[in-house]
Design a protein around this motif. Structure first.
Motif, PDB file in Angstrom:
ATOM      1  N   UNK A   1     -56.037   5.008 -48.717  1.00  0.00           N
ATOM      2  CA  UNK A   1     -55.124   5.040 -47.615  1.00  0.00           C
ATOM      3  C   UNK A   1     -54.213   6.265 -47.491  1.00  0.00           C
ATOM      4  N   UNK A   2     -53.595   6.889 -48.554  1.00  0.00           N
ATOM      5  CA  UNK A   2     -52.806   7.856 -48.752  1.00  0.00           C
ATOM      6  C   UNK A   2     -53.729   8.930 -48.107  1.00  0.00           C
ATOM      7  N   UNK A   3     -55.020   9.217 -48.701  1.00  0.00           N
ATOM      8  CA  UNK A   3     -55.931  10.115 -48.361  1.00  0.00           C
ATOM      9  C   UNK A   3     -56.099  10.325 -46.754  1.00  0.00           C
TER      10      UNK A   3
ATOM     11  N   UNK B   1     -54.372   8.810 -44.367  1.00  0.00           N
ATOM     12  CA  UNK B   1     -53.192   9.189 -43.475  1.00  0.00           C
ATOM     13  C   UNK B   1     -52.961  10.655 -43.529  1.00  0.00           C
ATOM     14  N   UNK B   2     -53.211  11.483 -44.696  1.00  0.00           N
ATOM     15  CA  UNK B   2     -52.925  12.909 -44.729  1.00  0.00           C
ATOM     16  C   UNK B   2     -54.029  13.495 -43.878  1.00  0.00           C
ATOM     17  N   UNK B   3     -55.221  13.046 -43.922  1.00  0.00           N
ATOM     18  CA  UNK B   3     -56.346  13.631 -43.036  1.00  0.00           C
ATOM     19  C   UNK B   3     -55.977  13.522 -41.624  1.00  0.00           C
ATOM     20  N   UNK B   4     -55.500  12.384 -41.206  1.00  0.00           N
ATOM     21  CA  UNK B   4     -55.144  12.372 -39.827  1.00  0.00           C
ATOM     22  C   UNK B   4     -54.195  12.931 -39.303  1.00  0.00           C
ATOM     23  N   UNK B   5     -52.944  13.049 -40.414  1.00  0.00           N
ATOM     24  CA  UNK B   5     -51.961  13.923 -39.950  1.00  0.00           C
ATOM     25  C   UNK B   5     -51.899  15.399 -39.932  1.00  0.00           C
ATOM     26  N   UNK B   6     -53.005  15.786 -40.901  1.00  0.00           N
ATOM     27  CA  UNK B   6     -53.266  17.224 -40.897  1.00  0.00           C
ATOM     28  C   UNK B   6     -54.072  17.834 -39.525  1.00  0.00           C
ATOM     29  N   UNK B   7     -55.047  16.841 -39.145  1.00  0.00           N
ATOM     30  CA  UNK B   7     -55.618  16.922 -37.814  1.00  0.00           C
ATOM     31  C   UNK B   7     -54.706  17.061 -36.693  1.00  0.00           C
ATOM     32  N   UNK B   8     -53.600  15.871 -36.627  1.00  0.00           N
ATOM     33  CA  UNK B   8     -52.734  16.055 -35.412  1.00  0.00           C
ATOM     34  C   UNK B   8     -51.817  17.337 -35.674  1.00  0.00           C
TER      35      UNK B   8
ATOM     36  N   UNK C   1     -56.049  21.906 -46.027  1.00  0.00           N
ATOM     37  CA  UNK C   1     -55.955  20.610 -45.103  1.00  0.00           C
ATOM     38  C   UNK C   1     -55.799  19.338 -45.965  1.00  0.00           C
ATOM     39  N   UNK C   2     -56.436  19.677 -47.239  1.00  0.00           N
ATOM     40  CA  UNK C   2     -56.929  18.440 -48.188  1.00  0.00           C
ATOM     41  C   UNK C   2     -55.190  18.219 -48.812  1.00  0.00           C
ATOM     42  N   UNK C   3     -54.706  19.414 -49.174  1.00  0.00           N
ATOM     43  CA  UNK C   3     -53.272  19.292 -49.877  1.00  0.00           C
ATOM     44  C   UNK C   3     -52.363  18.393 -49.152  1.00  0.00           C
ATOM     45  N   UNK C   4     -51.730  17.535 -50.064  1.00  0.00           N
ATOM     46  CA  UNK C   4     -50.730  16.675 -49.338  1.00  0.00           C
ATOM     47  C   UNK C   4     -49.435  17.504 -49.083  1.00  0.00           C
ATOM     48  N   UNK C   5     -49.148  18.411 -49.889  1.00  0.00           N
ATOM     49  CA  UNK C   5     -47.983  19.274 -49.492  1.00  0.00           C
ATOM     50  C   UNK C   5     -46.754  18.986 -50.720  1.00  0.00           C
ATOM     51  N   UNK C   6     -45.839  19.974 -50.573  1.00  0.00           N
ATOM     52  CA  UNK C   6     -44.844  19.607 -51.637  1.00  0.00           C
ATOM     53  C   UNK C   6     -43.908  18.710 -51.568  1.00  0.00           C
TER      54      UNK C   6
ATOM     55  N   UNK D   1     -64.995  11.013 -54.926  1.00  0.00           N
ATOM     56  CA  UNK D   1     -65.817  10.497 -54.067  1.00  0.00           C
ATOM     57  C   UNK D   1     -65.454  10.764 -52.399  1.00  0.00           C
ATOM     58  N   UNK D   2     -64.204  10.969 -52.088  1.00  0.00           N
ATOM     59  CA  UNK D   2     -63.721  11.175 -50.866  1.00  0.00           C
ATOM     60  C   UNK D   2     -64.277  10.319 -49.770  1.00  0.00           C
ATOM     61  N   UNK D   3     -64.890  11.090 -48.654  1.00  0.00           N
ATOM     62  CA  UNK D   3     -65.505  10.275 -47.351  1.00  0.00           C
ATOM     63  C   UNK D   3     -66.836   9.668 -47.874  1.00  0.00           C
ATOM     64  N   UNK D   4     -67.558  10.027 -48.687  1.00  0.00           N
ATOM     65  CA  UNK D   4     -68.579   9.381 -49.114  1.00  0.00           C
ATOM     66  C   UNK D   4     -68.289   7.775 -49.476  1.00  0.00           C
ATOM     67  N   UNK D   5     -67.428   7.747 -50.365  1.00  0.00           N
ATOM     68  CA  UNK D   5     -66.936   6.407 -50.771  1.00  0.00           C
ATOM     69  C   UNK D   5     -66.298   5.587 -49.394  1.00  0.00           C
ATOM     70  N   UNK D   6     -65.539   6.197 -48.657  1.00  0.00           N
ATOM     71  CA  UNK D   6     -64.997   5.655 -47.533  1.00  0.00           C
ATOM     72  C   UNK D   6     -66.356   5.006 -46.620  1.00  0.00           C
ATOM     73  N   UNK D   7     -67.332   5.897 -46.532  1.00  0.00           N
ATOM     74  CA  UNK D   7     -68.379   5.298 -45.612  1.00  0.00           C
ATOM     75  C   UNK D   7     -69.296   4.333 -46.348  1.00  0.00           C
TER      76      UNK D   7
END
Length: 457
Positions: free
Chosen positions: A145-147, A149-156, A284-289, A430-436
């Motif tokens: 879920x944290x991943x 959110x960060x993915x959607x946030x960075x796209x926005x 984009x993947x990094x969550x940030x400091x 695993x990233x998006x592969x595990x989500x799928x």
């Protein structure tokens, strides 16, 4: 040689994993074996689950390192359910790293996980072994879920022109997950909790420090909070208290943060002339400091949340410092192999709601939700760890492909960090592969979107 070997297959969770693998839609495309100490119990499991003759049977004595080595060498991926991991897990990891065998487990023991990171992370990058602890309810829902959110946030943020992901300007900031649960713990889980109380106090203290598993130090969170509130625009606030899995889950999310952070920093060092406005995958993947993560369990009221939080804290103090109470709990409440009934597991559920806020002005907020139908602690933990293992072998079932493990190479499709091996997390491995894969099961649902969007365009 089997693709997957399930260690501890005759235990409560091991049986669920074996049952899940036996009925998996891709079962004809991978080979597997079950391993445990008792050959007679393995034979009983074969009959109970009507396993095919193709499923291997391996005797395993986790106290015999030579035996562990011989069993591990037969696999491409090991699923380890034999706990407590602080007592029995290290020889298995050692054998996997030495023989370039991939590994997943269910541990929530962060002190032991820290030992594994220190001792075997570098060696695993040299052999290419992918070692992933905490692939069940500890800590897939929190990590994912944290991943998300960060993915959607960075796209926005990128869409709005905030695409300098090299520093604090476009960082994810506060990330908080609220859990609504219907779950019952087993005797094995309680036994593991009590075993932790006997660990080296110095080692336990070190593991409880913020970012104890992370290669990068971020912003710390309080060691204990008795009351939480999650406010999502136009929704009823969620209130709750201390979550028993908070320590292990936050440590895994913090390791994901640290691995992404160091990956982005390495890219900057290796490509110093890269303009800051160029958005790479690592950036984009990094969550940030400024990122910091926390979580809690939802209660019906603030009063109940505080009572539950401090009641749990008192119980842990008594178990830690009053030996007779600990002995009583160990004798009468911790029978490994015991667990919820099938009916209870079918009625179980989990809803995790994460809200992540950006550092930009005005801030952007992203809501991500995971919904699990079925008991997340055992029934669906078996699903999660099995799908983690299969991520290392085959494409998701929804990817129409007739390939088997003999013709398909999964590693090039995994996240960049996984391709070089090491002690990773579910997200970084695993990233998006595990989500799928989890979505394909039909019992996991993920969603992620910007909330209150009109204020941020």
């Amino acid at each position: 040689m089997p693709d997957i070997v399930v260690l501890g297959a005759t235990g409560f969770t091991g049986r669920l994993i074996s049952r899940y693998l036996a009925s998996h839609p891709q079962s004809g495309r991978f080979s597997w074996a079950i391993a445990a100490r008792s050959k007679s119990k393995l034979s009983e499991l074969v009959k109970e689950l009507s396993l095919s003759a193709d499923v291997g049977i391996l005797e395993l004595n986790v106290k015999d390192e030579h035996n562990v080595e011989q069993v591990v060498k037969k696999a491409r991926v090991v699923i380890n359910t034999v706990g407590p991991f602080s007592l029995y897990g290290t020889p298995v990891v050692r054998a996997c790293v030495r023989n370039a065998v991939h590994y997943v487990d269910l541990t929530g023991d962060i002190a032991w996980a820290r030992d594994i990171v220190i001792e075997y992370d570098y060696a695993a990058t040299k052999t290419g072994a992918i070692i992933v602890p905490s692939c069940g309810m500890d800590s897939v829902p929190s990590d994912m879920t944290a991943y998300l959110s960060n993915k959607t946030l960075k796209a926005a943020l990128e869409e709005a022109g905030h695409n300098d992901f090299t520093g604090k300007g476009s960082s994810a900031q506060d990330s908080l997950t609220a859990y609504q649960l219907n779950i019952r713990p087993s005797g094995g889980t309680l036994n593991t909790m009590l075993t932790k109380l006997d660990d080296d106090p110095v080692k336990v203290s070190q593991s409880r420090k913020p970012y104890s598993l992370s290669p990068a130090i971020g912003i710390p969170i309080p060691s204990f909070k008795g009351l939480y509130k999650l406010s999502i625009p136009e929704e009823k606030p969620l209130v709750g208290g201390y979550f028993v899995m908070r320590g292990s889950n936050t440590a895994i999310v913090q390791r994901t943060y640290g691995l992404f952070e160091t990956q982005a920093i390495e890219e900057e060092l290796n490509r110093p002339s890269l303009p800051s406005h160029v958005v790479t995958l690592a950036r984009k993947q990094r969550y940030g400091p400024l990122f910091k993560y926390d979580e809690f369990v939802v209660k019906h009221s603030a009063v109940k949340a505080v009572i539950a939080s401090y009641g749990f804290a008192l119980m842990m103090l008594l178990l830690t410092y009053v030996r007779p109470i600990r002995q009583f709990a160990r004798k009468f409440m911790t029978q490994p192999g015991d667990g919820p009934s099938e009916e209870e597991m079918q009625k179980g559920s989990l809803i995790g709601t994460n809200l992540t806020t950006s550092s930009t002005q005005p801030p952007v907020q992203v809501k991500s939700v995971i919904k699990i139908t079925g008991d997340p602690g055992y029934l669906k933990t078996a699903t999660m760890i099995s799908e983690c293992a299969l991520s290392l072998l085959l494409p998701p079932a929804s990817v129409r492909s007739g390939e088997t493990t003999k013709t398909y190479s999964a590693i090039p499709t995994l996240p960049q960090l996984a391709q070089r091996g090491g002690v990773l997390t579910p997200v970084t491995a695993f990233g998006d592969i595990l989500l799928q894969r989890l979505t394909d099961t039909g019992s996991f649902e993920f969603s992620s979107s910007v909330v209150d969007k009109q204020k941020h365009v």
